[in-house]
Design an enzyme around this catalytic site. Sequence first.
Site, mmCIF file in Angstrom:
data_model
loop_
_atom_site.group_PDB
_atom_site.id
_atom_site.type_symbol
_atom_site.label_atom_id
_atom_site.label_comp_id
_atom_site.label_asym_id
_atom_site.label_seq_id
_atom_site.Cartn_x
_atom_site.Cartn_y
_atom_site.Cartn_z
ATOM 1 N N ASP A 53 0.817 -1.208 0.000
ATOM 2 C CA ASP A 53 0.000 0.000 0.000
ATOM 3 C C ASP A 53 0.857 1.267 0.000
ATOM 4 O O ASP A 53 0.728 2.132 0.849
ATOM 5 C CB ASP A 53 -0.927 -0.015 1.223
ATOM 6 C CG ASP A 53 -1.988 1.080 1.153
ATOM 7 O OD1 ASP A 53 -2.330 1.491 0.030
ATOM 8 O OD2 ASP A 53 -2.449 1.528 2.222
ATOM 9 N N ASN A 78 7.157 -7.439 6.525
ATOM 10 C CA ASN A 78 5.990 -6.715 7.000
ATOM 11 C C ASN A 78 4.718 -7.396 6.520
ATOM 12 O O ASN A 78 4.510 -7.592 5.313
ATOM 13 C CB ASN A 78 5.988 -5.275 6.484
ATOM 14 C CG ASN A 78 4.752 -4.511 6.936
ATOM 15 O OD1 ASN A 78 4.630 -4.126 8.086
ATOM 16 N ND2 ASN A 78 3.803 -4.306 6.011
ATOM 17 N N GLU A 79 3.882 -7.807 7.456
ATOM 18 C CA GLU A 79 2.549 -8.364 7.210
ATOM 19 C C GLU A 79 2.535 -9.535 6.226
ATOM 20 O O GLU A 79 1.686 -9.591 5.314
ATOM 21 C CB GLU A 79 1.588 -7.269 6.745
ATOM 22 C CG GLU A 79 1.340 -6.207 7.814
ATOM 23 C CD GLU A 79 0.196 -5.268 7.476
ATOM 24 O OE1 GLU A 79 -0.245 -5.262 6.308
ATOM 25 O OE2 GLU A 79 -0.262 -4.547 8.377
ATOM 26 N N ASN A 103 0.682 -5.002 13.741
ATOM 27 C CA ASN A 103 -0.058 -3.917 13.090
ATOM 28 C C ASN A 103 -1.537 -4.160 13.341
ATOM 29 O O ASN A 103 -2.078 -5.176 12.893
ATOM 30 C CB ASN A 103 0.202 -3.895 11.585
ATOM 31 C CG ASN A 103 1.632 -3.527 11.232
ATOM 32 O OD1 ASN A 103 2.397 -3.108 12.087
ATOM 33 N ND2 ASN A 103 1.984 -3.683 9.964
ATOM 34 N N TYR A 160 -5.621 -2.408 13.591
ATOM 35 C CA TYR A 160 -6.480 -1.297 13.205
ATOM 36 C C TYR A 160 -7.891 -1.464 13.747
ATOM 37 O O TYR A 160 -8.870 -1.201 13.049
ATOM 38 C CB TYR A 160 -6.486 -1.166 11.682
ATOM 39 C CG TYR A 160 -5.158 -0.645 11.157
ATOM 40 C CD1 TYR A 160 -4.855 0.707 11.211
ATOM 41 C CD2 TYR A 160 -4.202 -1.518 10.661
ATOM 42 C CE1 TYR A 160 -3.640 1.188 10.759
ATOM 43 C CE2 TYR A 160 -2.981 -1.052 10.204
ATOM 44 C CZ TYR A 160 -2.701 0.309 10.263
ATOM 45 O OH TYR A 160 -1.495 0.778 9.819
ATOM 46 N N TYR A 164 -10.313 -0.513 10.373
ATOM 47 C CA TYR A 164 -10.753 -1.580 9.481
ATOM 48 C C TYR A 164 -11.669 -2.578 10.200
ATOM 49 O O TYR A 164 -12.437 -3.289 9.545
ATOM 50 C CB TYR A 164 -9.551 -2.324 8.902
ATOM 51 C CG TYR A 164 -8.660 -1.457 8.038
ATOM 52 C CD1 TYR A 164 -9.160 -0.850 6.891
ATOM 53 C CD2 TYR A 164 -7.324 -1.255 8.371
ATOM 54 C CE1 TYR A 164 -8.349 -0.051 6.099
ATOM 55 C CE2 TYR A 164 -6.502 -0.465 7.576
ATOM 56 C CZ TYR A 164 -7.019 0.142 6.445
ATOM 57 O OH TYR A 164 -6.223 0.930 5.661
ATOM 58 N N GLU A 210 2.050 -0.606 14.055
ATOM 59 C CA GLU A 210 1.124 0.243 13.305
ATOM 60 C C GLU A 210 -0.199 0.305 14.039
ATOM 61 O O GLU A 210 -0.718 -0.731 14.492
ATOM 62 C CB GLU A 210 0.869 -0.295 11.887
ATOM 63 C CG GLU A 210 2.045 -0.214 10.942
ATOM 64 C CD GLU A 210 1.689 -0.654 9.519
ATOM 65 O OE1 GLU A 210 0.475 -0.594 9.174
ATOM 66 O OE2 GLU A 210 2.596 -1.041 8.777
ATOM 67 N N TRP A 267 0.979 4.562 12.761
ATOM 68 C CA TRP A 267 0.963 4.578 11.295
ATOM 69 C C TRP A 267 0.097 5.732 10.846
ATOM 70 O O TRP A 267 -1.080 5.749 11.119
ATOM 71 C CB TRP A 267 0.396 3.259 10.756
ATOM 72 C CG TRP A 267 0.599 3.140 9.276
ATOM 73 C CD1 TRP A 267 -0.326 3.318 8.289
ATOM 74 C CD2 TRP A 267 1.830 2.830 8.621
ATOM 75 N NE1 TRP A 267 0.247 3.124 7.058
ATOM 76 C CE2 TRP A 267 1.577 2.830 7.228
ATOM 77 C CE3 TRP A 267 3.130 2.568 9.065
ATOM 78 C CZ2 TRP A 267 2.563 2.577 6.287
ATOM 79 C CZ3 TRP A 267 4.113 2.309 8.129
ATOM 80 C CH2 TRP A 267 3.816 2.317 6.756
ATOM 81 N N LYS A 317 -3.285 8.374 6.767
ATOM 82 C CA LYS A 317 -3.156 8.058 8.194
ATOM 83 C C LYS A 317 -2.060 8.861 8.889
ATOM 84 O O LYS A 317 -1.766 8.626 10.067
ATOM 85 C CB LYS A 317 -2.901 6.557 8.385
ATOM 86 C CG LYS A 317 -4.079 5.666 7.992
ATOM 87 C CD LYS A 317 -3.810 4.217 8.358
ATOM 88 C CE LYS A 317 -4.971 3.334 7.960
ATOM 89 N NZ LYS A 317 -5.141 3.221 6.507
#
Length: 603
Positions: free
Chosen positions: A163, A414-415, A468, A470, A474, A506, A551, A570
């Site tokens: 992203d 990452n992720e 991370n 949210y 989300y 994040e 983040w 963000k």
Amino acid sequence: MLKPQNSPTRELINLDGLYRFQVDHEQAGIRDGWQNSTLDTTLEMGVPASYNDVFTDPAIREHVGYVWYQRQVRVPRGWSEERIHLRLDSATHSGKVFVNEILVAEHSGGYTPFSADITEHVTAGEEFRLTIAVNNELTQATIPPGSVTVLEDGRRKQRYLHDFYNYSGLHRSVWLYSTPTAHIEDVTVVTDFEGKRGSVGYRIDLVGGSGIEQVTVRILDADGNEVGGAAGAEGTAEIPDVELWQPGMGYLYTMVVEVVEEGSVVDSYSQPFGVRRVEVQGKQLLINGEPFYFTGFGMHEDHVTIGKGHSNAQMINDFQLLKWTGANSFRTSHYPYAEEVMDFADRHGIVVIDETAAVGLNAAFAGFFGEGGKKTYAEDFVNEETAASHRQAITELIARDKNHPSVVLWSIANEPDVTEEGARTYFEPLAALTRKLDPTRPVGFVNEVRGTPNEDKVADLFDVIMLNRYYGWYVHTGDLASAEQALEKELREWDQKYGRPIIITEYGADTLPGLHSLYDQPWSEEYQTALLDMYHRVFDRVEAVTGEQVWNFADFQTSYGIIRVDGNKKGAFTRDRKPKSAAHTLRRRWTEIPNRKPGASRP
């Protein structure tokens, strides 16, 4: 992987500036040998910078494939007895370097440097034609991965599962430098201390020598006074009254390495370093034996017009804003940053989580980015070619950044998808490789929300838990009460299962600057602030949480799509570094707790 420098035995010339620039729309340049003559173009391009936002032609911005840079370079006439080298600090994502008609170097991996000895191809005092072909294509064999499709009208389209915008070009500096024939190829420094006595283990790699050379090292303090030394290409030097490198106090020593032959110094290199120790004990990450609590951001190398191009002035502004918020750390999300950034962090005591470019190793994101579902660990996605590139990325990151005291933790991905059966087979050797290359630092990866404590198959391989999350954005969008309960429940599950330090790498919410609301309205500045406050309440209640990195530091550009309006919003700051309300909220919190110990209540 030594950074070039001027020294008593070396000279360094910066080759930044304007280059001839040609876009290879037909993918013909390699086939037709564009390096063999002056590029047929009227375009010019600045280095360092991304080329995508500089030109007004959308076909250049969205180009997939090679672009070409070219300029004339004159070798200093005094270099006739020296080895002559070219170095590119990066070429995103791969580069081929030509001296006149000769291919002298090629490299894949867009964020680490590469070099070539060009002594046999140039002459001191004369010019040569430097041509650099840079390719921005991502495939399943690259880190980060991607795919290229050809549309019915012949246009080539790059797809990727991360992203942030796929900025391309020569983002960092280009150098011409000299070394003696017998010269220092690499320096490795490993520090420790006991009480007030520091120890500096070192290894010096030499090339081009006859075998009779001797190596000496001298340790200089920040004032240039000699405080220690040793002889031999490998050994330990001691500092009797050591000054430690600490968060917020970036005290640096210099190791002066000299190669001596028949009583004369034939090569000299100065390596800055800091004396400090990093370790994980229970639920704490310790720096010099003291618990450290991360406050800061995930960041991006992203600025208006120049994209991912490095700018020293903008770097200093970003560090000033970090200091203003009270941040003590950042993560190099999601790729190694310019070496100048790492040097600055060393000098100013900013703590860094250093990350490879392994982002997008997750087929679950395919729908998010407009593609159909697929398995992650499969022949058509994350396969052995991907793993080979990933090993290269880890190896080159550690080779470049191993001597930076600011780096306290390696993040190797990452992720990624850590829920599929293939995840452990993929990551177990990568974690082992990282520890083999550097046994002195903790190793981790950054986990996304599907990798819950019950679903994650690899967390036990790593020293810390980096998450991370949210909730409130989300998940439980606009319902901060439910988000708070879900967040705390998950963090306590991680704590109970692993008992390791948890860093929230994040958390945040997209925010349009200037949008205000009396209510919990997503996208408003008030909602972003309320969400951050909710997370902080939870962090203060969970002992294992040992860090919070929002983040993002600033809004940044992403690919086009209905989920993003001119990029990711963000940021605590806008893309041009204006503070949102959230920046003031973070400043109030972080200036009160510059290094809060885990489990302590908020002042």
